[in-house]
Each structure stands twice: as C-alpha cells, then as structure tokens.
Scaffold this active site. Structure first.
Site, PDB file in Angstrom:
ATOM      1  CD  GLU A 247      14.851  52.441  44.141  1.00 19.16           C
ATOM      2  OE1 GLU A 247      14.030  52.415  45.079  1.00 19.16           O
ATOM      3  OE2 GLU A 247      16.080  52.579  44.324  1.00 19.16           O
ATOM      4  CD  GLU A 497      18.134  56.172  43.771  1.00 19.08           C
ATOM      5  OE1 GLU A 497      18.258  55.514  44.827  1.00 19.08           O
ATOM      6  OE2 GLU A 497      17.065  56.671  43.388  1.00 19.08           O
TER       7      GLU A 497
END
Length: 770
Positions: A247, A497
């Site tokens: 991220e 994810e």
C-alpha cells in the site's frame, strides 16, 4: 536447471505439468507487525520508544508451533502464503545493521512451509510507514533520519498512535488509516518517493533523503533474498516471488492546494486537518479543524475540534545529536525548523502560507501532477529499483507489483516494464463494512465505480438487496482486474488483501456465538473473488494470537480468520477417512466432544509434529492448545466457529486446460467448474479440485461431469490430509458440478433448520424498499 515449480504463461499460472494453477491463499501473519521482545501489541506502551532494541524472532510464530499453523492452513485448502515481514524486523538496530537471528528464524519457518507444499511470496509490509507513526513497517531510526521527533507526535497530532491514545481500549476504529493524511506520513512518503524533487535540501550521508531511505529499504530486502538463496533449498521450491511494497502512498505529491483537503481524499475520520493545518500543528501552532465521522454513505462532517500542541514541535530539536546513528546531515538541512519552511512554502515569523501549490507540478517538467502521474513517475522509479535488487538474486522471481490502492495502475503495456514475470496485486475491501463494522445486507455502494466517475451522482452507485451487493462486489473486482490488463498488460491478477472485520455489531458474535453476519460478508467476498476472473487471492489475515478483547492486537483491527477465543471448524465428520470414495449415504456433523472431528479434541501422542506424522499426532488442534487469552468472560464467553464455513470452501487446484469459470454456492453447498482444454486429462495429469470434507463428507457427495471419470481421495501429501477430486476429462469445453451437505451458516454445528433466504430475511425485518 530444474523446471520452475510455478511459472507464468500470459495471464495464468502453470505448474510443471502445464496445468493452470488457481492460487488460494492467506496472509501470514498479522502479528508479524510488532516485535516479540519486548512483546508490544499496538496498545502496549512500555518500552515503546526503545525501538532500536527489539527482536522479531518468533514472528509470524515459533518454529515449534509452525507445524500446527501450517497443517491447519493446508487442511483448509490454502496453497499460497503471503509472508508478512517488516523492514523493522531486519534493520531495527540502525542503518545497515541486520538482525541475522531473525533472518535465520525466517529461513527455518520457510523450510517448514516448503514441507507443507505451500507457494510463498514475500511481502515487505508497511501501514502508514511505521509503528511509531501509528502503523507498522519501517524502523524507528528512519523517522529521526527524516528530521521528525516521534515523541512529539501525540501533542502535535502528527500521527495517531494506539498506545499513546488516552485510553487505548477506546481508540477509534479504523482511525489509524487517517495517518496517511497527517504530518508524519505526508512528510515521510513525500521524502521516500519524491525527495529529490520536493525536498532537495534533505541530504544525509551525501544522498538525498529519497535515495537514502529507498537504498536502505531495498538493500534490506535484497539481503533477506540473498540469505534465502544461500539457504540452498528455498528458491523456487517454496519462495516463488516478492511483492513491491504494501500500500504505497504519495504523501503530498500532487496536492494542488495544501490549504484544502483534496477532493480525492475519501477517508476522513476524527480531527481532519488540511496539509497546511498539519504543518502548523507540527510547528506547535494551535488549529481549529473539521471533525469527521463515518456513516453508511461515507465520511461526514460532525463538528469542529481545536488542537493545541502548546508550542511543542514534531521536528527534532536543533541540538539533536545525529551521531547516535552515525549519519551526517547536510548543514543546509537545519534541525529545529520545519522542513517545508526551509523550502519556502511558508513563513514561520508570520505563519503565512506562501506556496500553496508547491506540490502541484513536477519541478522537472512543469507538468501538473495527479495520482496517475505520481504512479507512473515516482512509484515506478521505486518499483524498478526494488525489482532490480530482487532479480539480481532471483533471476526468475515472480514480481507482485502493487500500485497505490484503488488508483489507476501504471501504464506499462508494451514498454520495457511489461515483464513476463509480473503479477498485478491489487487490494480490495468492502469499505462500508470495514469502516462501520456492520454487515448491511440491504444496501452497499459501488465505491470503485464512484472513483472512476461512472455515476452522475453517488446515489446511483447504491446497490439494494444482498444479491445486488454480491454482484456489485464481483463487478468491482472484475473492473479492477480488467484495468490491470488495460494498463499493465496481459499478466495474472492476484488480490493480495481482502477480508472482513469479525468484531461486527459491537462484538455481538463474541457474546452469542452467532457469526451469521460474518459468514454472509465472508461469503460475499469469496463470491466476488471466484467470479471476477482473478488468478487467486490471499485473504487478510491469519493472526495466531488474536483474541476477542484486542482482536489482531494491532490498532483495534479484528480480521483474523482464527482466534484464541473461538473454536476451529471440524474438517470432516470422519477424521480417519482414507482411500478413494464416491457419493453414498448421508451424514451430519457432530458436536460430540468425544468425536475425532470435534475442533477441541486432542492427541495423546507427544511425538514431535511434522508433515509425515501429523495425521497420527494431531486432529484439528484448537488454538487454545497453543495460546490461552485473558479475554474477559463478558466479551468472549460464547465461542463460535468464526464463519469458517464461508472461507473453508472448494476451489480448483490445478486444471488441465484453462479455467473459464468456477464458484461455490455456500447456501446450497454446490461447487461448479467450467473449463476448456486442447488436451484430455489423464490419470497421470488430471484436473484437481479441493473439496473440504466439512461441506463434502465422503459418504454424501454427488458429482456430475460432462465427460470422463473422477475419483475422490484423501491426499496426505505434504501433511495436508486434504480431500481432492481428480477428474480425467476429454478435451474441449467441460463442466463439473459437485453437491455436498447444506448447513446453516454462522451458527453452531448440528442445527438442521435452514437459514431463511435473502427475500425471507428482508420480509422478516420489514424492509421498506422490498
């Protein structure tokens, strides 16, 4: 050279028999975000700032316990592990000082993962940069290198840190993610990705801070890769690839006006400063700012808040001694002053903002910066450096490229970066459920469609009814996957994810054992994964130490599929099943504690566990046999099965030909697979499907195939004891349907009544829309 265990062919994964491999995976483990010594879950403060003197040896779990965890994951049908580690775990003591004890522990755990037949890719994990900025990832010394003082973050709100909150038990849910919009992260990510462009005075050891941070991070990852290679038996055999960075975030790069909150900043919660207000707070000035909360339709303004640091600064004092870490800071970089003031953005004597558009354009080209521009220039510059470091050790490494979350991917198609060994690895969460911690079966929102401007108004993005919600999830994931192909080229897509919060409805399930909301949410997410055309996923998350009181022991999150306060799903009504079977008479699950299928049963055999003797030494061992939590009885007095029936589900393992579609209808316990092949499947090379015995007990399975023959057996290779259907079909288009035993979702086992359908549920609750 031996053939690669897993290779990429176009947008599919292939095994050594040229079968398409569908990767069904899990993140291991959530507790790898914080150290073992001292043991510091995010809510604990003692010794927190002694960040140089820590150890992560024992994460994700000890070598002794690894067999139990890996055997459990194998039996649940997982084939892929996203192995979570942090930069801090390797290089916490100081720049260039690697923790070889942790490296060797990691190698030992990876060897055990190999014994269980897992594919593993390494995830250099970070969330909002570091534990010291409210998340996980980078060592503490990196914050000092950036000229910031982490001890001053609470007063200046440069970061919201769980253990410095007045009462950590009341830490607002999901507020940790807003640290991306606060001073510390905005400064550090700007420096990490684009320091040479926007922070030219930040020179340390003769390098701009961008190169200094990136070089250390990439070198630490390369060091681990080198040690894994030197181990001699892990490269390609178990470690098949590396992810770029979890991220990534742009910091302030591309902000057109730092005095306002950018329109694209969708996440706001709690006191929400503009970048300019965050700068003022960091220099000790008080500010009144908007306070935000999060509702069903997203963030909304709920008032204003005055934050007063009382003169305390988030920057290191002028007399800070850089000799502690041995670096030399350039004299033009003055400690005790805001770095942005030193670059002329504001005047500290008058508190006047001078350059509100300082980050709006690329200083080199003069071009306006948006997130897509940032991704293509600065993220890709980092990604190339990371890729080159890893492939200098592993020439055939599969590189999992993860661009900024939900942003437009980099434009790589047809360029030199269109690497055949690249995988697009996006993330997706149902934001409404994640932020509100409630499963709303009546409506949800097409967030990705809103982000891409597909609706004239957000109101048109609302989807009504559970069927529409499930389809909306699937369509969003499909759109994300297709966007990856359009921009990055023809590569596999693995969602690395996706998951759900378990502490929904103020932990109602923990008091009652009723996980029906969690089961519905988890099933909806898997419905989307199975229907979107992706090549696999790694569910977030497996946390060995999760408990009902503190969840995943990190910032109030509670997404682990297991908990020390819950039971494990019995994997089979008959734990001793062997040999080949076909469909026959009916059977039901048992809650009998004397049953070998019961999740808390124990083995009296005390011999060491291994893949070779695990089926004799273990039944489905309870988490409680490893770790007992101290959860208060009023929170965790009624353990359940944690919606396991929704994530322990059938899936293709290896397919002769190409998978056209597959999916599992949980309510009707029906699995379907459609494929197309130019070659017939044989006994030696067959299409294989994982069939969890919980849903498909050996004596109650109905199978329909379009051609050929099939068999079902318990495969004890790699210590898995998993039930596998092997299908020898003809070439051409083929279909398979397998039906098992329908059970009620989310509640205790053995209840025969069926759950009401979606329509019945809506009627029962008096849904006005229906």
């Amino acid at each position: 050279m031996a053939p690669l265990r897993l290779r990429i062919e176009g947008r599919t994964f292939r095994d050594t028999n040229n079968r398409e491999v569908t990767l069904r995976g899990i993140n291991v483990a959530g507790d790898a975000k914080f150290p073992t010594s001292p043991d510091l879950p995010s809510h604990k403060f003692d010794h927190f700032y002694d960040g140089d003197d820590v150890s992560f040896v024992g994460r994700p779990f000890s070598v002794d316990e690894a067999h139990l965890h890996f055997s459990r994951l194998k039996r649940w049908g997982y084939t892929l592990i996203r192995y979570i580690f942090t930069w801090e775990a390797i290089e916490h003591a100081g720049p260039g000082q690697y923790d070889e004890a942790w490296v060797q522990h990691t190698i030992q755990v990876l060897r055990l993962a190999k014994d269980y037949g897992f594919y593993v890719f390494m995830d250099p994990h970070q969330d909002v940069w570091s534990r010291f900025t409210g998340g996980s990832g980078a060592p503490m010394w990196t914050i000092y290198a950036c000229g910031l003082n982490p001890r001053a973050f609470p007063a200046t709100e440069a970061a919201w840190v769980h253990n410095t909150y007045p009462n950590p038990a009341d830490y607002p849910k999901m507020i940790w993610a807003t640290n991306y919009t606060r001073l510390a992260c905005q400064v550090i990510f700007t420096m990490f990705f684009a320091g040479k462009a926007f922070v030219p005075k930040a020179i340390i050891d003769g390098k701009n801070i961008q190169d200094y941070l990136q070089d250390h991070f990439v070198s630490a990852c390369r060091h681990l890769a080198l040690r894994i290679q030197e181990a001699g038996d892990l490269e390609n055999g178990v470690v098949i690839g590396w992810e770029s960075m979890n991220e990534p975030n742009r910091g302030l790069v591309g902000f057109q006006d730092i005095s306002v909150i950018p329109s694209e900043q969708k996440l706001q919660k709690g006191p929400s400063p503009t970048a300019w207000q965050a700068i003022l707070l960091g220099s000790g000035r008080s500010c009144e700012m908007a306070n935000w909360d999060f509702g069903g339709l997203g963030p909304y303004k709920s008032g204003t808040t005055l934050v007063d640091p009382k003169g305390e600064m988030a920057w290191l004092p002028a007399d800070y001694d850089d000799a502690k870490y041995g670096w030399k800071r350039h004299p033009d970089w003055k400690l005790g002053e805001c770095i942005w003031a030193q670059h002329g953005i504001w005047d500290t004597s008058s508190d006047e903002l001078l350059k509100k558009d300082y980050f709006a354009k690329d200083p080199e080209s003069g071009r306006k910066i948006d997130y897509e521009y940032f991704t293509n220039k600065w993220f890709m510059s980092y990604y190339r450096k990371h890729r080159e470091a890893i492939t200098s050790v592993y020439s055939d490494a599969i590189m999992f490229c993860q661009p900024p979350v939900l942003e437009i991917p980099p434009s790589l198609k047809g360029t030199e970066d269109d690497d055949r060994n690249m995988v697009f690895s996006p993330h997706y969460y149902d934001g409404v459920t994640l932020m509100t911690k409630k499963w709303n079966r009546y409506w949800n929102v097409d967030v990705f469609g809103i982000l891409r401007g597909r609706y004239l108004s957000p109101a048109f993005a609302i989807k009504v009814g559970e069927t529409a919600i499930r389809n909306c999830f699937r369509d969003q994931l499909s759109a994300i996957r297709r966007e990856g192909v359009d921009y990055m080229g023809n590569h596999p897509c693995v969602f690395t994810e996706i998951g759900i919060p378990y502490d929904m409805d103020n932990k109602y399930a923990y008091r009652t054992g009723d996980y029906s909301s969690q089961s519905s949410a988890m099933d909806a997410n898997h419905f989307a994964l199975e229907g979107c055309g992706a090549n696999g996923y790694t569910l977030w998350v497996y946390t060995a130490l999760n408990n009902h009181e503190w969840g995943d022991l990190w910032n109030g999150e509670d997404l682990s599929i297991v908990s020390t306060d819950d039971k494990l799903l019995p994997l089979s009504p008959s734990a001793n099943a062997k040999g080949q079977k076909s469909a026959s008479a009916s059977s039901t699950s048992s809650d009998d504690r004397s049953s070998p299928a019961f999740s808390e049963s124990r083995s009296n055999n005390n011999s060491p566990a291994s893949p070779r003797n695990l089926k004799q030494t273990l039944s489905t061992t309870s988490m409680a046999s490893l770790q007992r939590s101290n959860t208060p009885a009023e929170i965790g007095s009624n353990p359940g099965y944690r919606a396991a029936e929704a994530y322990v589900r059938p899936s293709p393992i290896a397919t002769v030909g190409n998978v056209i579609s597959y999916g599992f209808d949980l309510r009707n316990c029906t699995f379907s697979l459609v494929l197309e092949s130019t070659d017939a499947a044989t006994e030696e090379v067959s299409t294989e499907v994982f069939l969890p015995a919980y849903h498909f007990p050996e004596d109650n399975i109905a199978v329909e195939v379009s051609s050929g023959k099939w068999s079902i057996s318990v495969d004890d290779a790699d210590g898995g004891m998993i039930q596998v259907l092997k299908w020898q079909h003809e070439k051409g288009p083929q279909s398979l349907t397998v039906k098992g035993v329908k059970k009620r979702q989310g509640t205790s086992l053995g209840r025969e009544e069926e759950a009401p359908g979606y329509l019945e549920q809506c009627w029962q609750s008096g849904c006005a829309i229906m």
